[in-house]
Design a protein around this motif. Structure first.
Motif, PDB file in Angstrom:
ATOM      1  N   THR A 113       0.844  -1.188   0.000  1.00  0.00           N
ATOM      2  CA  THR A 113       0.000   0.000   0.000  1.00  0.00           C
ATOM      3  C   THR A 113       0.879   1.237   0.000  1.00  0.00           C
ATOM      4  O   THR A 113       1.929   1.277   0.641  1.00  0.00           O
ATOM      5  CB  THR A 113      -0.920   0.040   1.238  1.00  0.00           C
ATOM      6  OG1 THR A 113      -0.129  -0.089   2.405  1.00  0.00           O
ATOM      7  CG2 THR A 113      -1.967  -1.054   1.184  1.00  0.00           C
ATOM      8  N   GLU A 114       0.438   2.240  -0.736  1.00  0.00           N
ATOM      9  CA  GLU A 114       1.186   3.485  -0.841  1.00  0.00           C
ATOM     10  C   GLU A 114       0.961   4.319   0.424  1.00  0.00           C
ATOM     11  O   GLU A 114      -0.158   4.399   0.918  1.00  0.00           O
ATOM     12  CB  GLU A 114       0.687   4.244  -2.071  1.00  0.00           C
ATOM     13  CG  GLU A 114       1.569   5.386  -2.496  1.00  0.00           C
ATOM     14  CD  GLU A 114       1.105   6.023  -3.791  1.00  0.00           C
ATOM     15  OE1 GLU A 114       1.427   7.205  -3.999  1.00  0.00           O
ATOM     16  OE2 GLU A 114       0.412   5.358  -4.581  1.00  0.00           O
ATOM     17  N   LYS A 116       0.310   7.405   2.996  1.00  0.00           N
ATOM     18  CA  LYS A 116      -0.492   8.613   2.951  1.00  0.00           C
ATOM     19  C   LYS A 116       0.415   9.833   2.847  1.00  0.00           C
ATOM     20  O   LYS A 116       1.483   9.875   3.436  1.00  0.00           O
ATOM     21  CB  LYS A 116      -1.338   8.700   4.225  1.00  0.00           C
ATOM     22  CG  LYS A 116      -2.250   9.908   4.281  1.00  0.00           C
ATOM     23  CD  LYS A 116      -2.854  10.055   5.654  1.00  0.00           C
ATOM     24  CE  LYS A 116      -3.581  11.360   5.790  1.00  0.00           C
ATOM     25  NZ  LYS A 116      -2.719  12.535   5.664  1.00  0.00           N
ATOM     26  N   LYS A 117      -0.033  10.836   2.083  1.00  0.00           N
ATOM     27  CA  LYS A 117       0.731  12.075   1.907  1.00  0.00           C
ATOM     28  C   LYS A 117       0.055  13.215   2.680  1.00  0.00           C
ATOM     29  O   LYS A 117      -1.118  13.122   3.016  1.00  0.00           O
ATOM     30  CB  LYS A 117       0.786  12.471   0.420  1.00  0.00           C
ATOM     31  CG  LYS A 117       1.116  11.352  -0.560  1.00  0.00           C
ATOM     32  CD  LYS A 117       2.512  10.854  -0.401  1.00  0.00           C
ATOM     33  CE  LYS A 117       2.940   9.879  -1.463  1.00  0.00           C
ATOM     34  NZ  LYS A 117       2.092   8.759  -1.748  1.00  0.00           N
ATOM     35  N   GLY A 120      -4.092  15.499   2.492  1.00  0.00           N
ATOM     36  CA  GLY A 120      -5.097  14.617   1.903  1.00  0.00           C
ATOM     37  C   GLY A 120      -5.504  13.561   2.900  1.00  0.00           C
ATOM     38  O   GLY A 120      -4.867  13.376   3.925  1.00  0.00           O
ATOM     39  N   SER A 122      -5.884  10.314   1.976  1.00  0.00           N
ATOM     40  CA  SER A 122      -5.286   9.034   1.593  1.00  0.00           C
ATOM     41  C   SER A 122      -4.052   9.292   0.732  1.00  0.00           C
ATOM     42  O   SER A 122      -3.599  10.436   0.631  1.00  0.00           O
ATOM     43  CB  SER A 122      -6.312   8.184   0.838  1.00  0.00           C
ATOM     44  OG  SER A 122      -6.689   8.809  -0.372  1.00  0.00           O
ATOM     45  N   ALA A 123      -3.535   8.267   0.087  1.00  0.00           N
ATOM     46  CA  ALA A 123      -2.282   8.384  -0.652  1.00  0.00           C
ATOM     47  C   ALA A 123      -2.379   9.348  -1.840  1.00  0.00           C
ATOM     48  O   ALA A 123      -1.461  10.121  -2.098  1.00  0.00           O
ATOM     49  CB  ALA A 123      -1.841   7.020  -1.146  1.00  0.00           C
ATOM     50  N   ARG A 124      -3.488   9.318  -2.553  1.00  0.00           N
ATOM     51  CA  ARG A 124      -3.621  10.150  -3.758  1.00  0.00           C
ATOM     52  C   ARG A 124      -4.650  11.269  -3.620  1.00  0.00           C
ATOM     53  O   ARG A 124      -4.526  12.304  -4.254  1.00  0.00           O
ATOM     54  CB  ARG A 124      -4.017   9.259  -4.951  1.00  0.00           C
ATOM     55  CG  ARG A 124      -3.004   8.181  -5.306  1.00  0.00           C
ATOM     56  CD  ARG A 124      -1.804   8.796  -6.005  1.00  0.00           C
ATOM     57  NE  ARG A 124      -0.739   7.839  -6.213  1.00  0.00           N
ATOM     58  CZ  ARG A 124      -0.462   7.259  -7.366  1.00  0.00           C
ATOM     59  NH1 ARG A 124      -1.206   7.502  -8.416  1.00  0.00           N
ATOM     60  NH2 ARG A 124       0.543   6.420  -7.459  1.00  0.00           N
ATOM     61  N   ALA A 125      -5.697  11.044  -2.828  1.00  0.00           N
ATOM     62  CA  ALA A 125      -6.765  12.039  -2.724  1.00  0.00           C
ATOM     63  C   ALA A 125      -6.265  13.309  -2.040  1.00  0.00           C
ATOM     64  O   ALA A 125      -5.574  13.256  -1.030  1.00  0.00           O
ATOM     65  CB  ALA A 125      -7.931  11.465  -1.941  1.00  0.00           C
ATOM     66  N   LYS A 126      -6.607  14.447  -2.626  1.00  0.00           N
ATOM     67  CA  LYS A 126      -6.226  15.746  -2.053  1.00  0.00           C
ATOM     68  C   LYS A 126      -7.480  16.578  -1.853  1.00  0.00           C
ATOM     69  O   LYS A 126      -8.508  16.337  -2.478  1.00  0.00           O
ATOM     70  CB  LYS A 126      -5.278  16.497  -3.005  1.00  0.00           C
ATOM     71  CG  LYS A 126      -3.970  15.791  -3.276  1.00  0.00           C
ATOM     72  CD  LYS A 126      -3.059  15.858  -2.070  1.00  0.00           C
ATOM     73  CE  LYS A 126      -1.769  15.114  -2.284  1.00  0.00           C
ATOM     74  NZ  LYS A 126      -1.793  13.746  -1.849  1.00  0.00           N
TER      75      LYS A 126
END
Length: 132
Positions: A113-114, A116-117, A120, A122-126
């Protein structure tokens, strides 16, 4: 007495399996496979054992898994058991059967799993940007 060690990974789960001469007993984290719950996990772990046939009646299998969730652990145990049985028997025909049934029995799935950033959920959702 011959002993074979094998290991496998799936997501964050790690599994180690010991195979040695015996009477066909199978233990998963200290629990006999026959009473392992939930049933989906038991059936997933049994796949390489069923495909191996009568060979399993002459060996004992002890499997341990750590990390991840129950399905990730089951997948890791399943791969480790298949590798251990294959190393124990040295049977090329069994290897062909495993690969034809499901390649993941012998080859690990490297996906993780990538992380979280920031900014956001989750990992991709901003968070969406609005100009008005």
């Amino acid at each position: 007495m011959r002993v074979v060690l094998a290991s496998a990974r799936r997501k964050t789960a790690r599994a180690r399996v010991i195979v040695r001469d015996g009477k066909g007993r199978i233990f998963i984290n200290g629990t006999p496979l026959e009473v392992l719950e939930p049933e989906v996990v038991r059936l997933k772990i049994m796949e390489p054992i069923v495909l191996a046939g009568d060979l399993v009646k002459t060996i004992d299998i002890f499997a341990e898994a750590k990390g991840g969730g129950i399905i990730g652990q089951a997948s890791a145990i399943r791969t480790a058991i298949a590798r251990a049985i294959l190393e124990w028997s040295g049977n090329e025909e069994l290897k062909k059967i495993y690969l034809q049934y499901d390649r993941r029995l012998l080859v690990e799935d490297p996906r993780q799993t990538e992380p979280k950033k920031p900014h956001g959920r989750s990992a991709r959702a901003k968070r969406q940007k609005s100009y008005r």
